[in-house]
Design a protein around this motif. Structure first.
Motif, PDB file in Angstrom:
ATOM      1  N   SER A  69      34.435 -38.969  55.359  1.00  0.00           N
ATOM      2  CA  SER A  69      35.307 -39.198  54.192  1.00  0.00           C
ATOM      3  C   SER A  69      35.611 -40.696  54.013  1.00  0.00           C
ATOM      4  CB  SER A  69      36.594 -38.378  54.325  1.00  0.00           C
ATOM      5  OG  SER A  69      37.300 -38.776  55.473  1.00  0.00           O
ATOM      6  N   ASP A  70      35.818 -41.373  55.181  1.00  0.00           N
ATOM      7  CA  ASP A  70      36.020 -42.838  55.146  1.00  0.00           C
ATOM      8  C   ASP A  70      34.863 -43.513  54.447  1.00  0.00           C
ATOM      9  OD1 ASP A  70      38.440 -43.117  56.316  1.00  0.00           O
ATOM     10  OD2 ASP A  70      37.724 -44.410  57.980  1.00  0.00           O
ATOM     11  N   ALA A  71      33.643 -43.105  54.913  1.00  0.00           N
ATOM     12  CA  ALA A  71      32.435 -43.726  54.345  1.00  0.00           C
ATOM     13  C   ALA A  71      32.365 -43.486  52.849  1.00  0.00           C
ATOM     14  CB  ALA A  71      31.207 -43.139  55.055  1.00  0.00           C
ATOM     15  N   ASN A  72      32.732 -42.278  52.439  1.00  0.00           N
ATOM     16  CA  ASN A  72      32.730 -41.945  51.008  1.00  0.00           C
ATOM     17  C   ASN A  72      33.628 -42.900  50.220  1.00  0.00           C
ATOM     18  OD1 ASN A  72      30.910 -39.911  50.834  1.00  0.00           O
ATOM     19  ND2 ASN A  72      32.406 -38.258  51.133  1.00  0.00           N
ATOM     20  N   VAL A  73      34.857 -43.025  50.807  1.00  0.00           N
ATOM     21  CA  VAL A  73      35.831 -43.892  50.120  1.00  0.00           C
ATOM     22  C   VAL A  73      35.278 -45.303  49.964  1.00  0.00           C
ATOM     23  CG1 VAL A  73      38.104 -44.952  50.341  1.00  0.00           C
ATOM     24  CG2 VAL A  73      37.805 -42.513  50.857  1.00  0.00           C
ATOM     25  N   LYS A  74      34.745 -45.794  51.125  1.00  0.00           N
ATOM     26  CA  LYS A  74      34.245 -47.164  51.110  1.00  0.00           C
ATOM     27  C   LYS A  74      33.118 -47.317  50.094  1.00  0.00           C
ATOM     28  CE  LYS A  74      35.538 -48.899  55.619  1.00  0.00           C
ATOM     29  NZ  LYS A  74      35.148 -48.963  57.033  1.00  0.00           N
ATOM     30  N   ALA A  75      32.235 -46.306  50.132  1.00  0.00           N
ATOM     31  CA  ALA A  75      31.074 -46.393  49.224  1.00  0.00           C
ATOM     32  C   ALA A  75      31.535 -46.449  47.767  1.00  0.00           C
ATOM     33  CB  ALA A  75      30.169 -45.181  49.454  1.00  0.00           C
ATOM     34  N   SER A  76      32.517 -45.617  47.411  1.00  0.00           N
ATOM     35  CA  SER A  76      32.974 -45.621  46.012  1.00  0.00           C
ATOM     36  C   SER A  76      33.610 -46.963  45.631  1.00  0.00           C
ATOM     37  CB  SER A  76      33.938 -44.453  45.758  1.00  0.00           C
ATOM     38  OG  SER A  76      34.983 -44.500  46.680  1.00  0.00           O
ATOM     39  N   GLU A  77      34.341 -47.543  46.643  1.00  0.00           N
ATOM     40  CA  GLU A  77      34.934 -48.879  46.385  1.00  0.00           C
ATOM     41  C   GLU A  77      33.844 -49.887  46.095  1.00  0.00           C
ATOM     42  OE1 GLU A  77      37.478 -49.974  49.616  1.00  0.00           O
ATOM     43  OE2 GLU A  77      39.001 -48.486  49.025  1.00  0.00           O
ATOM     44  N   ILE A 117      33.262 -52.272  42.850  1.00  0.00           N
ATOM     45  CA  ILE A 117      33.159 -53.740  42.907  1.00  0.00           C
ATOM     46  C   ILE A 117      31.876 -54.191  42.224  1.00  0.00           C
ATOM     47  CG2 ILE A 117      32.830 -55.709  44.456  1.00  0.00           C
ATOM     48  CD1 ILE A 117      34.722 -54.164  46.418  1.00  0.00           C
ATOM     49  N   ARG A 118      30.785 -53.461  42.569  1.00  0.00           N
ATOM     50  CA  ARG A 118      29.504 -53.811  41.976  1.00  0.00           C
ATOM     51  C   ARG A 118      29.590 -53.756  40.440  1.00  0.00           C
ATOM     52  NH1 ARG A 118      24.983 -52.628  45.438  1.00  0.00           N
ATOM     53  NH2 ARG A 118      25.092 -54.385  46.905  1.00  0.00           N
ATOM     54  N   GLN A 119      30.227 -52.674  40.006  1.00  0.00           N
ATOM     55  CA  GLN A 119      30.359 -52.494  38.558  1.00  0.00           C
ATOM     56  C   GLN A 119      31.084 -53.682  37.924  1.00  0.00           C
ATOM     57  OE1 GLN A 119      32.027 -48.667  37.983  1.00  0.00           O
ATOM     58  NE2 GLN A 119      30.517 -48.076  36.443  1.00  0.00           N
ATOM     59  N   VAL A 120      32.195 -54.032  38.589  1.00  0.00           N
ATOM     60  CA  VAL A 120      32.982 -55.154  38.047  1.00  0.00           C
ATOM     61  C   VAL A 120      32.126 -56.413  37.992  1.00  0.00           C
ATOM     62  CG1 VAL A 120      34.961 -56.653  38.476  1.00  0.00           C
ATOM     63  CG2 VAL A 120      35.163 -54.183  38.793  1.00  0.00           C
ATOM     64  N   MET A 121      31.409 -56.641  39.155  1.00  0.00           N
ATOM     65  CA  MET A 121      30.594 -57.845  39.217  1.00  0.00           C
ATOM     66  C   MET A 121      29.538 -57.826  38.121  1.00  0.00           C
ATOM     67  SD  MET A 121      30.181 -58.389  43.295  1.00  0.00           S
ATOM     68  CE  MET A 121      28.761 -59.457  43.231  1.00  0.00           C
ATOM     69  N   LEU A 122      28.945 -56.650  37.943  1.00  0.00           N
ATOM     70  CA  LEU A 122      27.913 -56.512  36.911  1.00  0.00           C
ATOM     71  C   LEU A 122      28.475 -56.836  35.526  1.00  0.00           C
ATOM     72  CD1 LEU A 122      25.054 -55.618  37.663  1.00  0.00           C
ATOM     73  CD2 LEU A 122      25.560 -53.416  36.551  1.00  0.00           C
ATOM     74  N   GLU A 123      29.643 -56.280  35.274  1.00  0.00           N
ATOM     75  CA  GLU A 123      30.284 -56.529  33.977  1.00  0.00           C
ATOM     76  C   GLU A 123      30.472 -58.017  33.740  1.00  0.00           C
ATOM     77  OE1 GLU A 123      33.894 -54.296  33.622  1.00  0.00           O
ATOM     78  OE2 GLU A 123      32.781 -52.391  33.493  1.00  0.00           O
ATOM     79  N   GLN A 124      30.961 -58.677  34.809  1.00  0.00           N
ATOM     80  CA  GLN A 124      31.204 -60.120  34.704  1.00  0.00           C
ATOM     81  C   GLN A 124      29.905 -60.858  34.359  1.00  0.00           C
ATOM     82  OE1 GLN A 124      33.880 -61.021  37.681  1.00  0.00           O
ATOM     83  NE2 GLN A 124      34.670 -62.846  36.643  1.00  0.00           N
ATOM     84  N   GLN A 125      28.853 -60.477  35.124  1.00  0.00           N
ATOM     85  CA  GLN A 125      27.555 -61.148  34.879  1.00  0.00           C
ATOM     86  C   GLN A 125      27.117 -60.928  33.435  1.00  0.00           C
ATOM     87  OE1 GLN A 125      25.003 -59.620  37.882  1.00  0.00           O
ATOM     88  NE2 GLN A 125      25.089 -61.552  39.095  1.00  0.00           N
ATOM     89  N   ILE A 126      27.269 -59.630  33.068  1.00  0.00           N
ATOM     90  CA  ILE A 126      26.850 -59.309  31.700  1.00  0.00           C
ATOM     91  C   ILE A 126      27.624 -60.157  30.693  1.00  0.00           C
ATOM     92  CG2 ILE A 126      26.953 -57.505  29.910  1.00  0.00           C
ATOM     93  CD1 ILE A 126      26.252 -55.556  32.247  1.00  0.00           C
ATOM     94  N   ARG A 127      28.916 -60.275  30.936  1.00  0.00           N
ATOM     95  CA  ARG A 127      29.736 -61.080  30.020  1.00  0.00           C
ATOM     96  C   ARG A 127      29.211 -62.523  29.952  1.00  0.00           C
ATOM     97  NH1 ARG A 127      35.772 -59.674  31.767  1.00  0.00           N
ATOM     98  NH2 ARG A 127      35.597 -57.468  31.148  1.00  0.00           N
ATOM     99  N   GLU A 128      28.948 -63.085  31.179  1.00  0.00           N
ATOM    100  CA  GLU A 128      28.481 -64.473  31.198  1.00  0.00           C
ATOM    101  C   GLU A 128      27.204 -64.609  30.376  1.00  0.00           C
ATOM    102  OE1 GLU A 128      28.185 -65.820  35.267  1.00  0.00           O
ATOM    103  OE2 GLU A 128      30.377 -65.584  35.481  1.00  0.00           O
TER     104      GLU A 128
END
Lengths: 238, 164
Positions: free
Chosen positions: B106-114, B118-129
Motif C-alpha cells: 500500500s505504501d508503494a501504491n501511495v508513493k507511486a501515485s504521488e 509530480i510527473r503530471q505537474v512537471m509535464l504541465e509546466q514543460q508544456i506551458r513553457e
C-alpha cells in the motif's frame, strides 16, 4: 571233583590257621573292582561330569534319593551302609556270572565261586546287617528306649516283645538264606543247563541270573534299610 | 548244629566277611560316596544359583524395558509438543509477513501515485513553457516581426491568463 552240587565252599589253601576259600577270594576280587572303579571315577571330580564319573553319579544319586525317600533325616548315616551292601552284593552276584567261574580249577578245586553261593558270606552279611540295625537303634533311641521295645510290664506287650525278639532272629535267617538260596540255585541251574548243552541254551538263564543278581542285591539292601528305620523309630507305649 | 556244618559255616570266614564289609565301607565312603555326593550337592547349588540369577536378570530386563518404553513415550510427547509449538510459531510468522507485505504494497501504491502526480505537474509546466514559445513563434509569423523581450513577456502573461 566233577560238577557236583556242593554246599560248602572249597578251600584253596590256608594262611596259618585261616582257610582261604574260593568265595572269599572272589569277595576280595569284588572289593578290588569296587575300589578301583570308585577311585578312578572320583580321581578328578569335575563339576561337569563325563564318562565313568557320570555313571557313578547316576548310581549314587539313584541310591541316595531312594534311601532319602525312606529314611529322611537319618540318610547320612544309613546311606553308606545300605549302598555298600547293595554294591557289594550286586558286584559279587554279577561277577559270579562271568566265564571261568566254576570252570577254572586250582589244585582240583574251582578257583572262583560266586560269593553268595556260600552261606558263610550271606550269613556274615546278615549278621552284620542285624548287628548294625541294633547298634543304630541304640544310638538313635538311647539304651532305655531300646530295651523298652522288647520288655514291657503289660503281659500282652511282654508277649509281643518276645515275638519280636524271635522275629529278629528270623530276619537274620531269612536275609542270609534268601540271598544264598537264590544265588546258589542260580549257580546250580547254570551249571546244569551248561552240562546239558553248553552253547546258546544257557543264555536265557544268564539273563535271568543278571536280573536275579540285581533283585537280590536290592532286596537285601532295602530290607536292611527298612529294618534299620523301623527299629530306630520310637516305640509308642500307651 | 549239624546243619551249620553241612553248609560249611566257619566262624573265621564269617568274621572275614564282616571285616571285608567294613574295609569296603571305609573305602567306598572315602572314595565314592563323599566325593560324588559332594559334587552332586555342589552342582545342585550351582543350578539353583544360576536359576536365581536368570530370574533376576529377567526381572531387570523387564524393568529396563518398562523404563525405556516410558522414556520413548515421554520423548514422543515432547517431540509432538515441539512440533506443535513450531507450527504455531510458523503460522504467526506467516501472518506477520502477510501484514507487513500488505503495508509495503500500500505504501508503494501511495508513493507511486504521488510520483505520477509530480510527473503530471512537471509535464504541465514543460508544456506551458513550450506553449509560450510556440505562441510567440506563431505571433511573430502572424505579425511579421520579432518581438522584444518586454513585449514577449507581456504577451506570454496575457496568454497564460487566457489558458488557465
Amino acid at each position: 571233583m566233577e560238577h557236583g552240587i556242593v554246599l560248602k565252599p572249597e578251600i584253596l589253601g590256608f594262611y596259618k590257621n585261616f582257610p582261604i576259600t574260593n568265595t572269599l577270594l572272589v569277595s576280595w576280587v569284588a572289593m578290588a573292582i569296587l575300589t578301583i572303579v570308585s577311585v578312578v571315577a572320583t580321581w578328578r571330580v569335575k563339576i561337569i561330569p563325563s564318562g565313568l564319573q557320570n555313571f557313578v553319579e547316576a548310581v549314587i544319586d539313584w541310591g541316595y534319593s531312594t534311601v532319602e525317600g525312606l529314611s529322611g533325616k537319618k540318610t547320612l548315616v544309613l546311606f553308606p551302609l545300605v549302598m555298600t551292601f547293595f554294591l557289594f552284593i550286586l558286584t559279587a552276584n554279577w561277577l559270579g556270572l562271568l566265564p571261568g567261574f566254576g570252570t577254572i580249577t586250582y589244585k582240583g578245586e574251582p578257583l572262583f565261586r560266586s560269593v553268595n553261593s556260600d552261606l558263610n558270606m550271606t550269613l556274615g552279611l546278615a549278621l552284620l546287617s542285624a548287628f548294625l540295625t541294633h547298634f543304630l537303634a541304640v544310638r538313635y533311641l538311647g539304651i532305655k528306649n531300646y530295651l523298652l521295645k522288647w520288655v514291657a510290664l503289660n503281659p500282652i506287650f511282654l508277649f509281643v516283645g518276645i515275638l519280636e525278639i524271635i522275629s529278629e532272629f528270623t530276619k537274620i535267617i531269612s536275609l542270609s538264606f534268601r540271598l544264598f538260596g537264590n544265588i546258589f540255585a542260580g549257580e546250580v541251574v547254570l551249571s546244569t543247563v551248561a552240562g546239558i548243552f553248553a552253547f546258546v541254551v544257557p543264555l536265557p538263564f544268564y539273563f535271568l541270573e543278571i536280573i536275579v543278581g540285581f533283585v537280590q542285591a536290592a532286596v537285601f539292601a532295602m530290607l536292611t534299610l527298612v529294618f534299620m528305620i523301623l527299629l530306630s523309630e520310637k516305640h509308642e507305649v500307651k | 548244629m549239624e546243619i551249620l556244618k553241612d553248609f560249611g559255616i566257619n566262624p573265621l570266614l564269617l568274621a572275614a566277611q564282616v571285616v571285608n564289609f567294613f574295609i569296603l565301607l571305609f573305602i567306598l565312603k572315602r572314595f565314592l560316596y563323599k566325593p560324588v555326593l559332594k559334587v552332586l550337592e555342589e552342582r545342585k547349588k550351582r543350578i539353583e544359583e544360576s536359576l536365581k540369577q536368570a530370574e533376576e536378570i529377567e526381572k531387570k530386563l523387564q524393568a529396563t524395558e518398562e523404563q525405556s518404553e516410558k522414556i520413548i513415550a515421554k520423548s514422543l510427547q515432547q517431540a509432538q509438543k515441539i512440533l506443535d509449538e513450531t507450527k504455531q510459531a510458523a503460522a504467526r510468522m506467516l501472518e506477520g509477513a502477510k501484514e507487513t507485505s500488505a503495508e509495503i504494497i500500500s505504501d508503494a501504491n501511495v508513493k507511486a501515485s504521488e510520483i505520477v502526480k509530480i510527473r503530471q505537474v512537471m509535464l504541465e509546466q514543460q508544456i506551458r513553457e513550450h506553449a509560450g514559445d510556440l505562441i510567440i513563434l506563431a505571433f511573430e509569423k502572424i505579425i511579421g516581426k520579432r518581438l522584444t523581450g518586454k513585449e514577449q513577456k507581456e504577451i506570454i502573461e496575457e496568454e497564460m491568463k487566457n489558458i488557465s
